[in-house]
Design a protein around this motif. Sequence first.
Motif: not given
Length: 452
Positions: A169-176, A178-181
């Motif tokens: 599970y990869k949580h992104a820190f930038e709005d551009y 998205q968090t993804h698997f």
Amino acid sequence: MKNLSRLLFAMLLVFGFSNTYAQDENNPWSITVGVNAVDFYPTGEDAPLGDTFSEFFNFGDHYNILPSLSSLTVSRYLNSGFSLGVTGSLNRIDKWGDARVPDYSYYGIDGTVKYSLGEVLNTSWFDPYLGAGGGYTWVDNIGAGTLNGTLGFNLWFSDNVGFTIQTAYKHAFEDYLQTHFQHTAGLSIKFGGKDTDGDGIYDKDDACPDVPGLEAFNGCPDTDGDGIEDSKDDCPTEAGLAEFNGCPDSDGDGVADKDDKCPTVAGLKSLNGCPDADGDGVADGDDKCPNEAGPAANGGCPWPDRDGDGVLDKDDACPDKVGTVANNGCPEVTEAVLKALNSYAKTILFDTGKASIKDQSATVLNDIIGILNEYTNANFLIEGHTDSVGSESSNQKLSEERASSVMNYLISNGIASNRLSSAGFGESRPIDTNNTRAGRANNRRVEISLKK
């Protein structure tokens, strides 16, 4: 391609840095090569993405998979189930949840600290693990940092080769971004164990890491091949017997050659391996009359010895009884005599739960007295034993009292008190099962042993 070059360069730097750690486990390095699938949908984001874990296994509609090897992981075992790994991956994104997008490039480099549950579960072939870490992901050449949580498992086919499946599970820190698997499946290879002497046993488990040896001896050698490792072999270059700590006994007389004064002729242990043809206790080489039994004081030739036991009458404590030199001319108690004593002793009967001897045991007790009177210079121990019925403390007490009762009977009937002692062993020394009546009867007994 520019970002891919950066990715590979970064992985090489991490690999080189990690290699400076000292090796402390067998096969501490692992490389996993495989494929990865990226899924933006089940992450709880707005449409065209879906709820968290929604349609998690919808391969066809949401998974982005590059039909080639697209993931490489290099990891190193640290300690206590923990390992550090770096993963480089690439992919092609044309599914952004339910939406279709032009082919975006996807590159990722992620560092993960994993904790193996295999050691906790005490299993070697199935190795589940948890991981946490972070990394950087580029989509369409725009990068963003991520915080990652990982769940996966290894299936090890052998000590070195296995199959790995994991989900990150990869949580992104930038709005551009998205968090993804990101799901990964691949072939894993472990390596790096050190075997200095090349004997097939890693140095970590090799008690003799600089000398080729055998697995049976933890990597230590057995030069003469006699089944005894060199460090415990008193004769490491000559094949010998375990009873002599690896030394040979050429004449088979039970005395190792290194201790045998007559190594080519079978002899007696008492004479350091030399023979005694006349059995007078004087080795033939020192016996002036090797074919006539005589005392050592006379060079092995006969002197007055009316009982003919090889002990001069002046030195014979039992001049009218055939004995042995070792026993001052008195007869020695043999295994056969002890067997006879114990055959009688086991038939001594007591009142139930008491130490009092039944009257019908008088005959066997008198037989025992007769034997003891034949060996007047021998001392004996009267032993009491019980079955396991009742408490251990009461059985111990009963065994002591019964042994003492027999000893007192023998003393009161003429056996010198200084020749006898008694002891009780309760239920601690059974000779049969306590699960049957017959077995318990065998365990309730009196035994007589020789005190030396």
